[in-house]
Design an enzyme around this catalytic site. Sequence first.
Site, mmCIF file in Angstrom:
data_model
loop_
_atom_site.group_PDB
_atom_site.id
_atom_site.type_symbol
_atom_site.label_atom_id
_atom_site.label_comp_id
_atom_site.label_asym_id
_atom_site.label_seq_id
_atom_site.Cartn_x
_atom_site.Cartn_y
_atom_site.Cartn_z
ATOM 1 N N GLY A 303 -3.267 7.178 -2.646
ATOM 2 C CA GLY A 303 -2.022 7.179 -3.401
ATOM 3 C C GLY A 303 -1.991 8.241 -4.481
ATOM 4 O O GLY A 303 -2.574 9.331 -4.350
ATOM 5 N N SER A 304 -1.355 7.931 -5.595
ATOM 6 C CA SER A 304 -1.005 8.937 -6.609
ATOM 7 C C SER A 304 -2.198 9.550 -7.346
ATOM 8 O O SER A 304 -2.014 10.541 -8.064
ATOM 9 C CB SER A 304 -0.036 8.328 -7.631
#
EC number: 3.4.16.4
Length: 576
Positions: A303-304
């Site tokens: 993810g981020s």
Amino acid sequence: MSTGQSRGVSTRRPPPMAPMGRARYVVMMSLILIGLGLLAGRIVDLHVINRTFLQGQGDARTLRTDPIPAHRGMITDRNGEPLAISTPVMTLWANPQQLPEDDIQRLMLARALGTDLDSLNERIANYGDKEFMYLSRRLTPAEAQPVVDLRMPGVYAREEYKRYYPTGEVTAQLLGVTNVDDAGQEGLELAYNSYLSGEPGKRRVLKDRRGRLVRDLEVLQEAQPGGDLTLSIDQRLQYMAYRELKVAMDENDADGASLVMLDARTGEVLAMVNQPSYNPNNRAGLDPRGLRNQAIVDVFEPGSVMKPLAMSALLETGKFPLDTVVDTSPGWMRIDRYTIRDVSNNGKLTLAGILRKSSNIGMSKLTLQLDEPVVPDKYRALGLGQAPGTGFPGEATGNVPSPRVWSSSQWAALSYGYGLSVSPLQLASAYTAIANHGKKLPPSLLRLSSPSEGEQVIRSDVADDMLRMMDEVVSPQGIRRAVVPGYSVAGKSGTARKTGASGYQKSSYRSLFVGITPVSDPRIITVVMIDNPKAGAYYGGAIAAPVFARIAGNALRILDVPPDRLDEMAEQDSKK
């Protein structure tokens, strides 16, 4: 006169021996001589001709060559604190064919072994046609002594070593375990088994006909102990991180959790913990999930937390100055058949703003302006999609896709951390490049005598810019729950949906945070991953960030790292 003499004294000679008596005499004398000859020949045969063979046969029934067990090498942390040691134990065995048939004696043996007579008799019957069976293995000398004191025929004791782990479940998945023969089966015990294992020695002993030791005669070969292994782990940090991670998993009702802490200057692993874990000293009823060192062998979509690494690739192209502004309105966009969304409509954002707001739209719009796959290429240069090289059994390589034809959605997804897989260790190792002016340091589970030179994988000015941009992410205006009082922190949170049989799950997430601190002179890099928190919140900034803050703050104090943000700390105190 002559007549009287002839009558008083007999002058006749004895009659000659009869023929039968003479023959008997000759036969008897011959038999005696033959017997003496045979006896002499046998003596010569025993003491001259077959002396060597017979001496060996005699020795085989009295002299034995017994093994001398070798001491397995110790595993310590970087400061010499023991993590795995070998302690002497006794193994009891028996020759079933020599055991007494008397039930009273067998009952005494069963009680000394802590079992019942029926079970003992059943085992003896099963091994009745053999000459060896274990009675009990790896007992302490005190536990074995009652059996030894019985001095029962057919029962023997043998010295061995048993592995003991003073830190228990705190280092279980990292160290691994040994089997009953003291050979490594998991983790570093398996990876360095040949180095840790010693070479058994030999000794000559005198035993009686029942196999009992009478006397030690000589040592034929000394046992060579195994080598000692010094890990990069700091036991103080390991205990602290394990405690905090366990609390976080319980508070958030999570399925699991992992943490990796690296020395930002050397790449050494200072702490590596996982939840759930198990006690290697007592493996009864253990949770199989606890056997896996998830920080090394498991991978997931990050993810981020990948956005700073992807942003470094974008900056190196020279197409995006630091003051570049991207319009992320209205907070969503369609790419191919997919809809990409931000948590909220953030409007126009600078590059630093894209990181601070963790904008998927901003990263996607920047990436789609390029004609080359610079983001996946940068990931590979940072070691993703490759084995970390620690030597740990089963270390994951992860995956960075390399399709022949890239779709726009694939290209965009990689920029915000989807479509690839990494392990926590790989992620922490990639961030060493940002902490070291663009030089990536290989991770090490062993204490290094001298740090690696590293490999320049990010332009130094770009790495420094990324560190400053990440510093802005962790602030009272950004991810405030990752703030460490008195210290500057460069970090990034991430929240990634987990996949299931039917694709991405709607309510199952991994919460992550990666932090470098202090920014002025990076000392530690910490990755925290909380797997599927179910207590309510699930965003990385809300779940993983506070765990990072507690662990990083304690670690910096343990390592005696001086604060670099005392002014901010004093300002916060004054507001209170």
